[in-house]
Design a protein around this motif. Structure first.
Motif, PDB file in Angstrom:
ATOM      1  N   MET B   1       0.769  -0.973   0.007  1.00  0.00           N
ATOM      2  CA  MET B   1       0.002  -0.115   0.135  1.00  0.00           C
ATOM      3  C   MET B   1       0.931   1.124  -0.058  1.00  0.00           C
ATOM      4  O   MET B   1       1.593   1.367   0.873  1.00  0.00           O
ATOM      5  CB  MET B   1      -0.762  -0.048   1.091  1.00  0.00           C
ATOM      6  N   ARG B   2       0.856   1.955  -0.810  1.00  0.00           N
ATOM      7  CA  ARG B   2       1.546   3.250  -1.181  1.00  0.00           C
ATOM      8  C   ARG B   2       1.143   4.358  -0.130  1.00  0.00           C
ATOM      9  O   ARG B   2      -0.254   4.479  -0.137  1.00  0.00           O
ATOM     10  CB  ARG B   2       1.474   3.662  -2.575  1.00  0.00           C
ATOM     11  N   THR B   3       1.733   5.105   0.071  1.00  0.00           N
ATOM     12  CA  THR B   3       1.458   6.263   1.092  1.00  0.00           C
ATOM     13  C   THR B   3       1.393   7.703   0.658  1.00  0.00           C
ATOM     14  O   THR B   3       2.386   8.229   0.263  1.00  0.00           O
ATOM     15  CB  THR B   3       2.735   6.600   2.336  1.00  0.00           C
ATOM     16  N   THR B   4       0.216   7.784   0.062  1.00  0.00           N
ATOM     17  CA  THR B   4       0.089   9.142  -0.770  1.00  0.00           C
ATOM     18  C   THR B   4      -0.499  10.035   0.418  1.00  0.00           C
ATOM     19  O   THR B   4      -1.080   9.841   1.400  1.00  0.00           O
ATOM     20  CB  THR B   4      -1.045   9.033  -1.902  1.00  0.00           C
ATOM     21  N   ARG B   7      -4.162   9.435   0.791  1.00  0.00           N
ATOM     22  CA  ARG B   7      -4.648   8.528   2.022  1.00  0.00           C
ATOM     23  C   ARG B   7      -4.141   8.824   3.344  1.00  0.00           C
ATOM     24  O   ARG B   7      -5.091   8.631   4.201  1.00  0.00           O
ATOM     25  CB  ARG B   7      -3.810   7.375   1.475  1.00  0.00           C
ATOM     26  N   LYS B   8      -3.057   9.763   3.299  1.00  0.00           N
ATOM     27  CA  LYS B   8      -2.795  10.057   4.840  1.00  0.00           C
ATOM     28  C   LYS B   8      -3.922  10.966   5.339  1.00  0.00           C
ATOM     29  O   LYS B   8      -4.160  11.018   6.594  1.00  0.00           O
ATOM     30  CB  LYS B   8      -1.562  10.646   4.816  1.00  0.00           C
ATOM     31  N   GLU B  12      -6.402  10.556   8.395  1.00  0.00           N
ATOM     32  CA  GLU B  12      -6.171  11.323   9.526  1.00  0.00           C
ATOM     33  C   GLU B  12      -7.645  12.113   9.923  1.00  0.00           C
ATOM     34  O   GLU B  12      -7.790  12.367  11.068  1.00  0.00           O
ATOM     35  CB  GLU B  12      -5.158  12.336   9.359  1.00  0.00           C
ATOM     36  N   ASN B  45      -9.903   5.168  -1.259  1.00  0.00           N
ATOM     37  CA  ASN B  45      -9.100   5.119  -0.178  1.00  0.00           C
ATOM     38  C   ASN B  45      -9.845   4.714   1.015  1.00  0.00           C
ATOM     39  O   ASN B  45      -9.181   3.565   1.754  1.00  0.00           O
ATOM     40  CB  ASN B  45      -8.376   6.304   0.127  1.00  0.00           C
ATOM     41  N   LEU B  49      -8.504   1.192   2.711  1.00  0.00           N
ATOM     42  CA  LEU B  49      -8.386   1.197   4.459  1.00  0.00           C
ATOM     43  C   LEU B  49      -9.047   0.150   5.003  1.00  0.00           C
ATOM     44  O   LEU B  49      -8.606  -0.341   5.901  1.00  0.00           O
ATOM     45  CB  LEU B  49      -8.328   2.634   4.867  1.00  0.00           C
ATOM     46  N   LYS B  52      -7.860  -3.431   4.282  1.00  0.00           N
ATOM     47  CA  LYS B  52      -6.481  -3.804   5.032  1.00  0.00           C
ATOM     48  C   LYS B  52      -6.748  -3.991   6.751  1.00  0.00           C
ATOM     49  O   LYS B  52      -5.848  -4.047   7.384  1.00  0.00           O
ATOM     50  CB  LYS B  52      -5.781  -2.342   4.978  1.00  0.00           C
TER      51      LYS B  52
END
Lengths: 131, 131
Positions: B1-4, B7-8, B12, B45, B49, B52
């Motif tokens: 899973m890439r952290t874009t 997504r972050k 949050e 996303n 999430l 996952k």
DNA sequence: CTGAATGCAAAGCCTTTGCATACGG
DNA sequence: CCGTATGCAAAGGCTTTGCATTCAG
């Protein structure tokens, strides 16, 4: 509530189900008896019947509503394979007191009108197909 | 899973909620930070999430999906007035055994992967407005 | 570099609704 | 008769998806 032929057939058709179909299923079944019935009529009648407390509308599975000919609150099972909804039964024949399961503090200030318990997993038919 | 960054920020933002908003709410909030984000990205996303196991998607209320930053199975409350979803807590801090509540016979042959308990009624905020 | 993720817009699905017509009580 | 219910089709709301482009690792 007026007794139309459509309403009668829709209710009777729903009552033949042990599972809890969606409006589309009822629609195609009822059309074999009343070929000119519209999907809108099916939705309107299921809605009327649910509001009168004659049947129950279930929000399960996420994709579409399911209808249960039994209006009493009872637990259900949702099969994630075939996406069918079926009945479960309360132990001892009656719904537990929510306060037996849920922390009283978290219920403070709330007026509880109803509840739903849905377990999900794989039904016996779908498990059998794995072999 | 890439952290874009998208997504972050989505995660949050969801984590700031004590209630469990829909994708549209998250979308409009995240847009204040990332004005060019699309609704499709929010949906994708939230879906990633949830798959996952980082968050949880709730099928409650019927109109749209609600997202809970806490992936653990726990009971929820749905207010039929404001249509908000909030957390309840298990008594004794843990989920009851389903067999304590549900008749064993009706569970026969089923593989249970999860469950959801949703109470509905009127929340304290909405009750207060009645006065 | 290379595939996963994004933005945009269009399409999909289920469900509701407006309106003229039909019909139950 | 009168007002509810129907059929039809269009519209609505949420969610997903195709595609070219961008970006994280």
């Amino acid at each position: 509530m007026r007794t139309t032929i459509q309403r009668k057939v829709i209710l009777e058709q729903l009552q033949t189900h042990v599972d809890h179909p969606g409006a589309d299923t009822i629609y195609s079944e009822v059309r074999q008896v009343l070929p000119r019935i519209s999907l809108g009529t099916v939705y309107r009648n299921l809605d009327v019947l649910a509001n009168k407390g004659i049947i129950q509308r279930l929000e399960v599975g996420g994709d579409h509503a399911h209808f249960d000919p039994n209006p009493e609150i009872h637990p259900h099972f949702f099969c994630t394979r075939c996406r069918r909804v079926s009945d479960l039964k309360w132990k001892n024949g009656q719904s537990p007191a929510w306060t037996d399961i849920i922390e009283a503090e978290s219920l403070e200030g709330l007026v509880i009108d109803g509840g739903s318990l849905v377990l999900e997993g794989v039904c016996s038919d779908c498990s059998a197909k794995d072999k």
